[in-house]
Design a protein around this motif. Structure first.
Motif, PDB file in Angstrom:
ATOM      1  N   LEU A  64       0.827  -1.215   0.000  1.00 44.71           N
ATOM      2  CA  LEU A  64       0.000   0.000   0.000  1.00 44.71           C
ATOM      3  C   LEU A  64       0.858   1.261   0.000  1.00 44.71           C
ATOM      4  O   LEU A  64       0.534   2.242  -0.687  1.00 44.71           O
ATOM      5  N   ALA A  65       1.946   1.237   0.749  1.00 42.72           N
ATOM      6  CA  ALA A  65       2.846   2.396   0.764  1.00 42.72           C
ATOM      7  C   ALA A  65       3.488   2.593  -0.601  1.00 42.72           C
ATOM      8  O   ALA A  65       3.610   3.730  -1.075  1.00 42.72           O
ATOM      9  N   ALA A  66       3.895   1.519  -1.243  1.00 43.98           N
ATOM     10  CA  ALA A  66       4.520   1.633  -2.565  1.00 43.98           C
ATOM     11  C   ALA A  66       3.529   2.127  -3.610  1.00 43.98           C
ATOM     12  O   ALA A  66       3.901   2.874  -4.515  1.00 43.98           O
ATOM     13  N   SER A  83       5.810   7.230  -4.032  1.00 46.23           N
ATOM     14  CA  SER A  83       6.118   8.057  -5.197  1.00 46.23           C
ATOM     15  C   SER A  83       5.670   9.510  -5.024  1.00 46.23           C
ATOM     16  O   SER A  83       6.460  10.426  -5.304  1.00 46.23           O
ATOM     17  N   PRO A  84       4.439   9.772  -4.573  1.00 45.85           N
ATOM     18  CA  PRO A  84       4.075  11.174  -4.344  1.00 45.85           C
ATOM     19  C   PRO A  84       4.947  11.861  -3.290  1.00 45.85           C
ATOM     20  O   PRO A  84       5.295  13.038  -3.434  1.00 45.85           O
ATOM     21  N   LEU A 118      15.987   7.644  -2.074  1.00 47.97           N
ATOM     22  CA  LEU A 118      16.044   7.541  -0.615  1.00 47.97           C
ATOM     23  C   LEU A 118      14.675   7.751   0.012  1.00 47.97           C
ATOM     24  O   LEU A 118      14.254   6.966   0.878  1.00 47.97           O
ATOM     25  N   VAL A 119      13.960   8.770  -0.414  1.00 42.12           N
ATOM     26  CA  VAL A 119      12.628   9.033   0.141  1.00 42.12           C
ATOM     27  C   VAL A 119      11.674   7.904  -0.215  1.00 42.12           C
ATOM     28  O   VAL A 119      10.860   7.474   0.618  1.00 42.12           O
ATOM     29  N   PHE A 120      11.764   7.376  -1.421  1.00 39.25           N
ATOM     30  CA  PHE A 120      10.913   6.261  -1.841  1.00 39.25           C
ATOM     31  C   PHE A 120      11.144   5.038  -0.946  1.00 39.25           C
ATOM     32  O   PHE A 120      10.195   4.421  -0.458  1.00 39.25           O
ATOM     33  N   ASN A 176       8.617   3.297   1.891  1.00 41.14           N
ATOM     34  CA  ASN A 176       8.272   1.878   1.836  1.00 41.14           C
ATOM     35  C   ASN A 176       8.607   1.174   3.147  1.00 41.14           C
ATOM     36  O   ASN A 176       7.834   0.330   3.626  1.00 41.14           O
ATOM     37  N   MET A 177       9.745   1.500   3.728  1.00 46.30           N
ATOM     38  CA  MET A 177      10.117   0.902   5.014  1.00 46.30           C
ATOM     39  C   MET A 177       9.150   1.333   6.118  1.00 46.30           C
ATOM     40  O   MET A 177       8.812   0.533   6.992  1.00 46.30           O
TER      41      MET A 177
END
Length: 80
Positions: free
Chosen positions: A16-18, A23-24, A47-49, A53-54
């Protein structure tokens, strides 16, 4: 069984995070920075992506751990 449920929730949280958050968030963070090269912009975007996700993975794990432990209050391994 508690670990399996937590892993399933962690996987769902990461997916769900991915799909909806990473991305936004990465686009927003890199849009508000100035860079000397495009490599720096891409590194920050990556890095932010990955961090988003983590975060989804950890939040999913935590929710799964809490949900799977709701019915087990007051019981210990010795009681089973």
């Amino acid at each position: 069984m508690r670990y399996v449920i937590a892993m399933v929730f962690a996987f769902i949280g990461a997916v769900l995070a991915a799909m909806f958050l990473s991305s936004p968030a990465a686009d927003w963070v890199t849009a508000h920075q100035s860079f000397d090269s495009s490599d720096d912009a891409e590194n920050l975007h990556m890095l932010v992506f990955i961090v988003a996700n983590m975060a989804g993975l950890v939040i999913g794990w935590t929710v799964g751990w809490i949900v799977s432990g709701l019915g087990r209050r007051g019981t210990t391994a010795a009681d089973q």
